[in-house]
Design a protein around this motif. Structure first.
Motif, short mmCIF file in Angstrom:
data_model
loop_
_atom_site.label_atom_id
_atom_site.label_comp_id
_atom_site.label_asym_id
_atom_site.label_seq_id
_atom_site.Cartn_x
_atom_site.Cartn_y
_atom_site.Cartn_z
N TYR A 18 40.49 45.23 -4.56
CA TYR A 18 39.64 46.34 -4.83
C TYR A 18 38.07 46.14 -4.59
O TYR A 18 37.34 47.16 -4.22
CB TYR A 18 39.92 46.75 -6.27
CG TYR A 18 39.42 48.01 -6.75
CD1 TYR A 18 39.59 49.23 -6.07
CD2 TYR A 18 38.36 48.05 -7.78
CE1 TYR A 18 38.94 50.50 -6.69
CE2 TYR A 18 37.67 49.27 -8.23
CZ TYR A 18 38.05 50.42 -7.70
OH TYR A 18 37.38 51.33 -8.11
N LYS A 19 37.62 45.14 -5.15
CA LYS A 19 36.17 44.68 -5.03
C LYS A 19 35.82 44.72 -3.62
O LYS A 19 34.66 45.08 -3.47
CB LYS A 19 36.00 43.30 -5.72
CG LYS A 19 34.67 42.66 -5.47
CD LYS A 19 34.77 41.55 -6.47
CE LYS A 19 33.54 40.66 -6.07
NZ LYS A 19 33.50 39.45 -6.49
N ASP A 20 36.76 44.19 -2.74
CA ASP A 20 36.24 44.29 -1.08
C ASP A 20 36.05 45.59 -0.77
O ASP A 20 34.99 46.10 0.06
CB ASP A 20 37.57 43.52 -0.49
CG ASP A 20 37.13 43.66 1.23
OD1 ASP A 20 35.98 42.99 1.58
OD2 ASP A 20 37.90 43.98 1.77
N VAL A 21 37.03 46.57 -1.08
CA VAL A 21 37.00 48.05 -0.90
C VAL A 21 35.68 48.49 -1.27
O VAL A 21 34.81 49.28 -0.53
CB VAL A 21 38.12 48.85 -1.18
CG1 VAL A 21 37.98 50.20 -1.03
CG2 VAL A 21 39.43 48.09 -0.43
N LEU A 22 35.39 48.39 -2.44
CA LEU A 22 34.16 48.82 -3.13
C LEU A 22 33.13 48.40 -2.41
O LEU A 22 31.98 49.31 -1.91
CB LEU A 22 33.87 48.62 -4.56
CG LEU A 22 34.98 48.89 -5.55
CD1 LEU A 22 34.40 48.62 -6.99
CD2 LEU A 22 34.47 50.73 -5.48
N VAL A 23 32.94 47.05 -1.94
CA VAL A 23 31.56 46.42 -1.31
C VAL A 23 31.59 47.09 0.02
O VAL A 23 30.47 47.40 0.65
CB VAL A 23 31.86 45.07 -1.20
CG1 VAL A 23 30.73 44.46 -0.32
CG2 VAL A 23 31.63 44.26 -2.63
N ARG A 24 32.53 47.42 1.06
CA ARG A 24 32.87 48.07 2.08
C ARG A 24 32.46 49.12 2.19
O ARG A 24 31.44 49.87 3.08
CB ARG A 24 34.25 47.80 2.72
CG ARG A 24 34.69 46.30 3.21
CD ARG A 24 35.96 46.46 3.76
NE ARG A 24 36.58 45.06 3.97
CZ ARG A 24 36.60 44.64 5.31
NH1 ARG A 24 36.10 45.30 6.29
NH2 ARG A 24 37.00 43.40 5.49
N ASN A 29 28.14 53.25 3.13
CA ASN A 29 27.20 54.20 2.74
C ASN A 29 25.85 54.01 2.38
O ASN A 29 25.02 54.88 1.91
CB ASN A 29 28.07 55.12 1.64
CG ASN A 29 29.34 55.64 1.91
OD1 ASN A 29 29.33 56.85 2.56
ND2 ASN A 29 30.42 55.08 1.80
N SER A 30 25.39 52.97 2.97
CA SER A 30 24.08 52.43 2.68
C SER A 30 23.47 52.43 1.11
O SER A 30 22.32 52.92 0.93
CB SER A 30 23.22 53.31 3.60
OG SER A 30 23.54 53.25 5.05
N ILE A 31 24.25 52.15 0.45
CA ILE A 31 23.97 51.85 -0.95
C ILE A 31 22.98 50.66 -0.90
O ILE A 31 22.85 49.81 -0.24
CB ILE A 31 25.00 51.34 -2.00
CG1 ILE A 31 26.27 52.54 -1.80
CG2 ILE A 31 24.91 51.07 -3.16
CD1 ILE A 31 25.97 53.90 -2.22
N PRO A 32 22.03 50.94 -2.07
CA PRO A 32 20.69 49.70 -1.79
C PRO A 32 21.41 48.40 -1.96
O PRO A 32 22.48 47.95 -2.82
CB PRO A 32 20.20 50.36 -3.24
CG PRO A 32 20.36 51.55 -3.43
CD PRO A 32 21.75 51.88 -3.00
N HIS A 33 20.68 47.74 -1.33
CA HIS A 33 21.07 46.02 -1.18
C HIS A 33 21.33 45.46 -2.53
O HIS A 33 22.48 44.77 -2.47
CB HIS A 33 20.16 45.34 -0.34
CG HIS A 33 20.51 43.89 0.02
ND1 HIS A 33 21.50 43.54 0.90
CD2 HIS A 33 19.95 42.68 -0.71
CE1 HIS A 33 21.49 42.22 0.39
NE2 HIS A 33 20.66 41.58 -0.22
N LYS A 40 29.22 42.37 -5.29
CA LYS A 40 29.78 40.92 -5.02
C LYS A 40 29.71 40.09 -6.11
O LYS A 40 30.71 39.12 -5.85
CB LYS A 40 28.96 40.45 -3.79
CG LYS A 40 29.05 41.20 -2.49
CD LYS A 40 27.89 40.71 -1.50
CE LYS A 40 28.01 41.45 0.15
NZ LYS A 40 27.29 40.98 1.00
N LYS A 41 28.74 40.16 -6.94
CA LYS A 41 29.01 39.11 -7.98
C LYS A 41 29.96 39.35 -9.25
O LYS A 41 30.03 38.44 -10.09
CB LYS A 41 27.51 39.00 -8.58
CG LYS A 41 26.64 38.20 -7.74
CD LYS A 41 25.04 38.16 -8.22
CE LYS A 41 24.36 37.56 -7.14
NZ LYS A 41 22.78 37.46 -7.62
N VAL A 42 30.53 40.72 -9.35
CA VAL A 42 31.44 40.96 -10.24
C VAL A 42 32.62 39.90 -10.19
O VAL A 42 33.25 39.86 -9.01
CB VAL A 42 31.86 42.55 -10.25
CG1 VAL A 42 32.95 42.86 -10.91
CG2 VAL A 42 30.62 43.23 -10.27
#
Length: 64
Positions: A18-24, A29-33, A40-42
């Motif tokens: 799930y975390k991988d899907v969120l990060v992808r 969608n060009s969310i702020p870095h 990624k740190k969650v």
């Protein structure tokens, strides 16, 4: 009433899948870095079993 849904025996951290899907999705969608780095740190729950939906998503992404 809400307390009925809270049970300390369940791990409420996201699965690595799930975390991988969120990060992808955030990257796509060009969310702020800085927010992507936060995601990624969650800490995930370490689940390493098979998830069919995740596998289907990854296969679709590889095919495109």
């Amino acid at each position: 009433m809400q307390e009925a849904y809270i049970n300390s025996q369940y791990d409420d951290r996201p699965s690595p899948h799930y975390k991988d899907v969120l990060v992808r999705g955030a990257l796509q969608n060009s969310i702020p870095h800085n927010y992507i780095e936060y995601l990624k740190k969650v800490e995930d729950n370490g689940y390493s079993g098979d998830i069919q939906v995740y596998n289907s998503i990854m296969a679709t992404l590889r095919a495109s």
